[in-house]
Design a protein around this motif. Sequence first.
Motif, PDB file in Angstrom:
ATOM      1  N   THR A 297      17.928 -26.831  29.235  1.00 11.48           N
ATOM      2  CA  THR A 297      17.233 -27.169  30.491  1.00 11.48           C
ATOM      3  C   THR A 297      16.695 -28.526  30.460  1.00 11.48           C
ATOM      4  N   ARG A 299      13.726 -30.961  32.606  1.00 10.54           N
ATOM      5  CA  ARG A 299      12.774 -31.126  33.808  1.00 10.54           C
ATOM      6  C   ARG A 299      11.854 -32.456  34.033  1.00 10.54           C
ATOM      7  N   SER A 313      14.453 -28.530  27.167  1.00  9.36           N
ATOM      8  CA  SER A 313      14.002 -27.026  26.388  1.00  9.36           C
ATOM      9  C   SER A 313      15.278 -26.493  25.967  1.00  9.36           C
ATOM     10  N   HIS A 314      15.184 -25.798  25.074  1.00 12.62           N
ATOM     11  CA  HIS A 314      16.238 -24.585  24.532  1.00 12.62           C
ATOM     12  C   HIS A 314      15.583 -23.382  24.824  1.00 12.62           C
ATOM     13  N   ARG A 315      15.922 -22.371  25.546  1.00 11.10           N
ATOM     14  CA  ARG A 315      15.541 -21.064  25.673  1.00 11.10           C
ATOM     15  C   ARG A 315      16.571 -20.005  25.830  1.00 11.10           C
ATOM     16  N   LYS A 316      16.146 -18.868  25.717  1.00  7.80           N
ATOM     17  CA  LYS A 316      17.049 -17.657  26.072  1.00  7.80           C
ATOM     18  C   LYS A 316      16.740 -17.141  27.484  1.00  7.80           C
ATOM     19  N   GLY A 317      17.558 -17.610  28.282  1.00 10.29           N
ATOM     20  CA  GLY A 317      17.373 -17.178  29.708  1.00 10.29           C
ATOM     21  C   GLY A 317      16.255 -17.877  30.151  1.00 10.29           C
ATOM     22  N   THR A 318      15.135 -16.895  30.888  1.00 13.28           N
ATOM     23  CA  THR A 318      14.064 -17.553  31.278  1.00 13.28           C
ATOM     24  C   THR A 318      12.886 -17.074  30.614  1.00 13.28           C
ATOM     25  N   GLY A 319      13.005 -16.863  29.208  1.00 13.08           N
ATOM     26  CA  GLY A 319      12.092 -16.519  28.332  1.00 13.08           C
ATOM     27  C   GLY A 319      11.496 -17.692  27.613  1.00 13.08           C
ATOM     28  N   LYS A 320      10.869 -17.666  26.327  1.00 13.81           N
ATOM     29  CA  LYS A 320      10.169 -18.738  25.995  1.00 13.81           C
ATOM     30  C   LYS A 320      11.068 -19.686  25.302  1.00 13.81           C
ATOM     31  N   SER A 321      10.566 -20.841  25.274  1.00 19.14           N
ATOM     32  CA  SER A 321      11.481 -22.056  24.855  1.00 19.14           C
ATOM     33  C   SER A 321      11.300 -22.110  23.139  1.00 19.14           C
ATOM     34  N   GLU A 324      11.342 -28.081  22.341  1.00 16.33           N
ATOM     35  CA  GLU A 324      11.187 -28.961  23.539  1.00 16.33           C
ATOM     36  C   GLU A 324      11.091 -30.311  23.132  1.00 16.33           C
TER      37      GLU A 324
END
Length: 379
Positions: A297, A299, A313-321, A324
């Motif tokens: 994602t 921003r 960022s690279h993260r799992k769903g809406t969890g922690k990245s 970055e």
Amino acid sequence: MFNPFKTVQARSRKQMRKATTTALGQMAGAMLPKPTKAKTRPKFPLKGAGQALSRANVQPKVSVKPAAKAKPPTATARSRVPIPRGATFRSLTHDGPFGSLDYKLYLPATATRAERALPLLVMLHGCGQTPDDFATGTGMNALADELGLIVVYPAQNRQAQQNRCWNWYRRGDQSRVTGEPALLADLTRIVLSTTPADPARVYVAGLSAGASMALILAAAYPDIFAAVGAHSGLSVGSAHDASTAMIAMKHGAPGSRSPAPMPTINFHGENDKVVHVRNGRYVAARAADAYPALVSTARKGRIPDGHPFVRQSHRKGTGKSFTEFWTIAETGHAWSGGSPAGRFTDPAGPDASREMLRFMLQHRTTLKQRKAAARVSAT
């Protein structure tokens, strides 16, 4: 036997030695730009710092000896930040099997009255800097008081590198159990054993040459470090001598693949004339390669009366990245959001110190993970 080319060969060797020496000087000089006055940023309320860490009731027993007293170099002397009551900022020396190293150790006032062990952050300064200057510019000690963590600032000496750069570009300082990575890892273990530090929450960060060494250290010792922060650095394996270091700094170099996943937060100014921003993209790409299943994602934002930035960022769903990458427009080779009282800082950028801590404190290792990483790294 008579060698008709003896004179020519001797002249050639002399020219090669001279070229190598010149490249070393150019590289160190390139990483020591003249500090420029950046416009100061008005104070705004900072959000998203995370919850304050719980405290530990452990009495630290530091067995290392105090560093020899010496006047700080005038080139990097800056005004000292007051130390809060109960906190300490000590000058110490580590002597071990891999060499000797001076360092500064910051213990917040909460270190002696906490209920849990505290996170530990290793901060590696850039060329021409000292631990005091780096602590002042990044404001990391103030955040250590706010969030409850221990900070150690190793000091490169002129005997190891004339301009106090970490030797990230030398083959002998790019792997486990050798050179500066081994020395810094040994220091980290000593600090873990002599302070109320949590072995599950150990992190490393740095600027420029310090950022490049921080990435090497995290890759070589995943059994110690849970996350890494890099500002204006180069990928692991991007250079192997002074000449290739100059090329990588100017044009960018992809470096080597990450041997194992390592949570990485990375900052780079788009106008960096010392270490090309392409290097920041390579650092981000190498970190993301180790997490192929994560969602990317982006921003965009802007600091009020300051610089625009983009955070990927690279993260799992809406969890922690887990990775970055922050690119800051209108910023050169300087610590974003730093204090103007320190060298190589840009107060008008996003607060790299606070964002690094927000990111890193989300990650921790288990004893099982550390033991497995040590076995794999030792092979």
